[in-house]
Write an enzyme that holds these catalytic residues in place. Structure first.
Site, PDB file in Angstrom:
ATOM      1  CD  GLU A 279      -5.204  -1.565   1.379  1.00  0.00           C
ATOM      2  OE1 GLU A 279      -6.142  -0.748   1.382  1.00  0.00           O
ATOM      3  OE2 GLU A 279      -4.815  -2.111   0.545  1.00  0.00           O
TER       4      GLU A 279
ATOM      5  CE  LYS B 109      -5.039   4.295  -1.179  1.00  0.00           C
ATOM      6  NZ  LYS B 109      -4.847   5.477  -0.413  1.00  0.00           N
TER       7      LYS B 109
ATOM      8  CG  HIS C 198      26.457 -15.011   3.280  1.00  0.00           C
ATOM      9  ND1 HIS C 198      27.306 -15.895   3.160  1.00  0.00           N
ATOM     10  CD2 HIS C 198      26.714 -13.972   3.804  1.00  0.00           C
ATOM     11  CE1 HIS C 198      28.382 -15.518   3.959  1.00  0.00           C
ATOM     12  NE2 HIS C 198      27.993 -14.288   4.374  1.00  0.00           N
TER      13      HIS C 198
ATOM     14  CE  LYS D 216      -2.323  13.920   2.453  1.00  0.00           C
ATOM     15  NZ  LYS D 216      -1.204  14.264   1.322  1.00  0.00           N
TER      16      LYS D 216
ATOM     17  N   GLY E  44       1.917  11.401   1.540  1.00  0.00           N
ATOM     18  CA  GLY E  44       2.051  10.087   2.576  1.00  0.00           C
ATOM     19  C   GLY E  44       3.568   9.667   2.770  1.00  0.00           C
ATOM     20  NE  ARG E  45       5.774   9.414  -3.382  1.00  0.00           N
ATOM     21  CZ  ARG E  45       4.686   9.724  -3.837  1.00  0.00           C
ATOM     22  NH1 ARG E  45       3.588   9.358  -3.184  1.00  0.00           N
ATOM     23  NH2 ARG E  45       4.607  10.428  -4.794  1.00  0.00           N
TER      24      ARG E  45
ATOM     25  CD  GLU F 112       3.272   5.565  -3.400  1.00  0.00           C
ATOM     26  OE1 GLU F 112       3.070   4.543  -3.027  1.00  0.00           O
ATOM     27  OE2 GLU F 112       3.106   6.491  -2.302  1.00  0.00           O
TER      28      GLU F 112
HETATM   29  C1  G6Q Z   1       1.854   7.607  -0.284  1.00  0.00           C
HETATM   30  C2  G6Q Z   1       0.739   7.195  -0.749  1.00  0.00           C
HETATM   31  C3  G6Q Z   1       0.288   5.872  -0.067  1.00  0.00           C
HETATM   32  C4  G6Q Z   1      -0.365   6.163   0.957  1.00  0.00           C
HETATM   33  C5  G6Q Z   1      -1.070   5.086   1.700  1.00  0.00           C
HETATM   34  C6  G6Q Z   1      -2.210   5.267   2.734  1.00  0.00           C
HETATM   35  O1  G6Q Z   1       2.718   8.703  -0.677  1.00  0.00           O
HETATM   36  O2  G6Q Z   1      -0.082   8.119  -1.016  1.00  0.00           O
HETATM   37  O3  G6Q Z   1       1.293   5.060   0.047  1.00  0.00           O
HETATM   38  O4  G6Q Z   1       0.216   6.687   2.118  1.00  0.00           O
HETATM   39  O5  G6Q Z   1      -2.011   4.576   0.379  1.00  0.00           O
HETATM   40  O6  G6Q Z   1      -2.851   6.278   2.614  1.00  0.00           O
HETATM   41  P1  G6Q Z   1      -3.691   6.945   3.758  1.00  0.00           P
HETATM   42  O7  G6Q Z   1      -2.559   7.501   4.679  1.00  0.00           O
HETATM   43  O8  G6Q Z   1      -4.709   7.981   3.200  1.00  0.00           O
HETATM   44  O9  G6Q Z   1      -4.275   5.822   4.605  1.00  0.00           O
END
Ligand code: G6Q
Length: 549
Positions: free
Chosen positions: A212, A516, A384, A206, A267-268, A353
């Site tokens: 990463e 971050k 199990h 996003k 994001g989620r 989250e």
């Molecule tokens: C989701 C969070 C988090 C995010 C990641 C990746 O709701 O904000 O999990 O999706 O940190 O972020 P980017 O999509 O900006 O790389």
């Protein structure tokens, strides 16, 4: 403003809990043969059975009052209308618009967002069809056979979960990989199975700044250019899913190959957006649209059904009942479907989250439990492993059993032997968690097994199960894209309901941002030649130990 635990309905629920805990689930079922009829909801092909919960009709009435008091319905309507209910980030929360199948406009910042949503969907269709049909060629003229999604958190977990769940709908010629970890093993192990001539990298971020993801994206680009040599070929092998056009183009990706989404998509909650591109390529755009349709139908159910019949709201209320009144603070996701093996980690993010917060919307410290710890594993594997604790542990873990009536696969006798075994395990588990095994039942069983005398007496307590352990059963016909869409959205709105009751903003994630931020402070210390003394003694000690070794 006083918090919800100060309200009179909360006090009434507290009192009611003291009454209801005196009656076991076994007794409730014995005294009311209609419990299943009374406590289940059907919607489309979903059955939500909540009869195995420590509730009576009165509990439901009180929980419904709680939902009304917290104005769950009012907040729900505000979300769908595009009001900026994500107050700390001043954003609308409109992932629902991404799957909206109505012609009605959805407005954020005085703009109807539907035309741009439709435009991106069309672009996704065009592109995914080109890739699937082999019309999209790599730099040597070959068709794409591997897609590597590079993203993390919300830009990874949803698409990875859905592609795994809908494998039976997946392309037979294109293999999807999901790389999220900055641990070099993740990318290395994916690319060692790929050929640069036939691999498409999807950089999903996003912000397009997540370290990463960007580290992996640059490494993927270097790997590709080692063979392709010329950076003009990047456009044939790299696409971006992002809100940040400027950084996408700086990376070298043609903005024509950028699939856009917007800041009102968390994001989620983003698998319904351009972030779903790997899904669309793998299962085809028609199936992706079925997923959206399922999501939309659950939105409509959530929007229009009275609370007592509203599956996500009832799930949310039952969660609050256990977390806040019984002090059961974890929740297990137990899917009896191999395809759903990534559902628990997906929901871990979605739920923890969103609601793992101790500050409410007014900036006050919350003095009761909020978001549960979500965990789980597919059945029967979990049986199990950790089910021992579910049956006889000192922690009580309310659980969701998620089960398809039919399998996509026909194996064994009459083509359904495997699935019948799976189903019987699910039924047996929910039943025994609820009923337990009494002292007398344990004795009878042990005697039948031929034990005698003192052995029997010492063995009985070990074979006794208190039962009274609550679970929901969520049944559906078959794991189709549409059903999966309904299930995901059912959980999204369950999470929403709980956030509203606790007066939490479920749509920010300052804890993630904090991670971050601190990683950025540590990184330069690892590269410097001198030992560090910038932090506390433990942190300095660890950094310096790593450097020395
Ligand atoms: C989701 C969070 C988090 C995010 C990641 C990746 O709701 O904000 O999990 O999706 O940190 O972020 P980017 O999509 O900006 O790389």
């Amino acid at each position: 403003m006083s918090q919800i635990n100060q309200s009179s309905i909360w006090q009434t629920l507290n009192q009611h809990k003291k009454d209801i805990e005196l009656i076991s689930l076994r007794e409730m079922f014995n005294s009311n043969p209609n419990r299943f009829d009374q406590f289940h909801i059907q919607f489309n092909d979903l059955l939500f059975d909540y009869s195995k919960h420590r509730i009576s009709k009165e509990t439901i009435n009180l929980l419904v009052r709680l939902a009304k008091e917290a104005d769950v319905e009012g907040w729900r309507d505000r979300m769908f209308k595009g009001e900026k209910i994500n107050s700390t980030e001043h954003r609308s929360v409109l992932h629902t618009a991404l799957r909206n199948q109505n012609d009605t406009p959805v407005v954020s910042d005085n703009e109807n967002v539907m035309p741009k949503v439709d435009k991106v969907l069309k672009k996704m269709r065009r592109f995914s069809e080109e890739v699937r049909s082999g019309q999209w060629k790599g730099f040597t003229g070959k068709a794409i056979t591997n897609i590597v999604n590079i993203g993390i958190g919300g830009s990874d977990l949803g698409p990875a979960m859905v592609c795994q769940a809908l494998k039976t709908y997946g392309s037979k010629t294109i293999r999807p990989y999901f790389v999220s970890n900055v641990d070099g093993a993740d990318l290395s192990q994916a690319i060692e199975k790929c050929d640069p001539e036939t691999t498409l990298f999807i950089i999903a971020s996003k912000t397009f700044t997540t370290p990463e993801t960007m580290t992996n994206a640059f490494a993927a680009r270097d790997w590709f250019l080692k063979t392709a040599k010329d950076s003009q070929y990047i456009k044939k092998h790299f696409v971006a899913l992002s809100t940040n056009q400027h950084l996408v183009s700086r990376f070298g990706i043609d903005v024509e190959n950028m699939f856009e989404f917007w800041d009102w998509v968390g994001g989620r909650y983003s698998l319904w957006s351009a972030i779903g591109l790997p899904i669309a390529i793998y299962i085809g755009m028609d199936s992706f649209e079925e997923l959206l349709k399922g999501g939309f139908e659950m939105d409509e159910h959530f929007k229009t059904t009275p609370i007592e019949q509203n599956i996500p709201i009832m799930m949310g209320l039952l969660g609050v009942w256990y977390i806040n009144f019984f002090n059961y603070t974890t929740h297990a996701i137990l899917a009896y479907d191999q395809g759903l093996s990534k559902l628990a980690p997906y929901l871990q993010q979605a739920d923890m989250e969103s609601n793992g917060k101790f500050i409410n919307r007014n900036g006050e410290r919350i003095d009761f439990h909020t978001g549960p710890i979500i965990w789980g594993e597919v059945g029967t594997n979990g049986q199990h492993a950790f089910y021992q604790l579910l049956h006889q542990g000192t922690e009580i873990v309310p659980a969701d059993f998620i089960v398809p009536i039919k399998s996509h696969y026909s194996l064994g006798k009459e083509g359904n032997e495997h699935h019948k075994i799976l189903l019987s395990n699910f039924i047996a588990q929910t039943q025994s968690l609820m009923m337990g095994k009494t002292y007398d039942e344990a004795r009878t069983e042990i005697e039948k097994q031929g034990y005698e005398g003192e052995d029997i007496e010492s063995f009985i307590p070990q074979k006794t199960f208190e039962g009274n352990r609550p679970s929901s059963s969520i049944l559906f016909q078959k794991l189709t894209p549409k059903t999966l869409g309904q299930i995901i959205v059912m959980y999204e709105h369950k999470i929403f309901t709980q956030g509203i009751i606790w007066n939490i903003n479920s749509f920010d994630q300052w804890g993630v941002e904090y991670g971050k931020q601190i990683a950025k402070q540590v990184l330069p210390n690892l590269s410097e030649n001198k030992l560090t003394d910038s932090f506390d003694s433990s942190t300095n000690g660890l950094i310096n130990y790593i450097k020395k070794n």
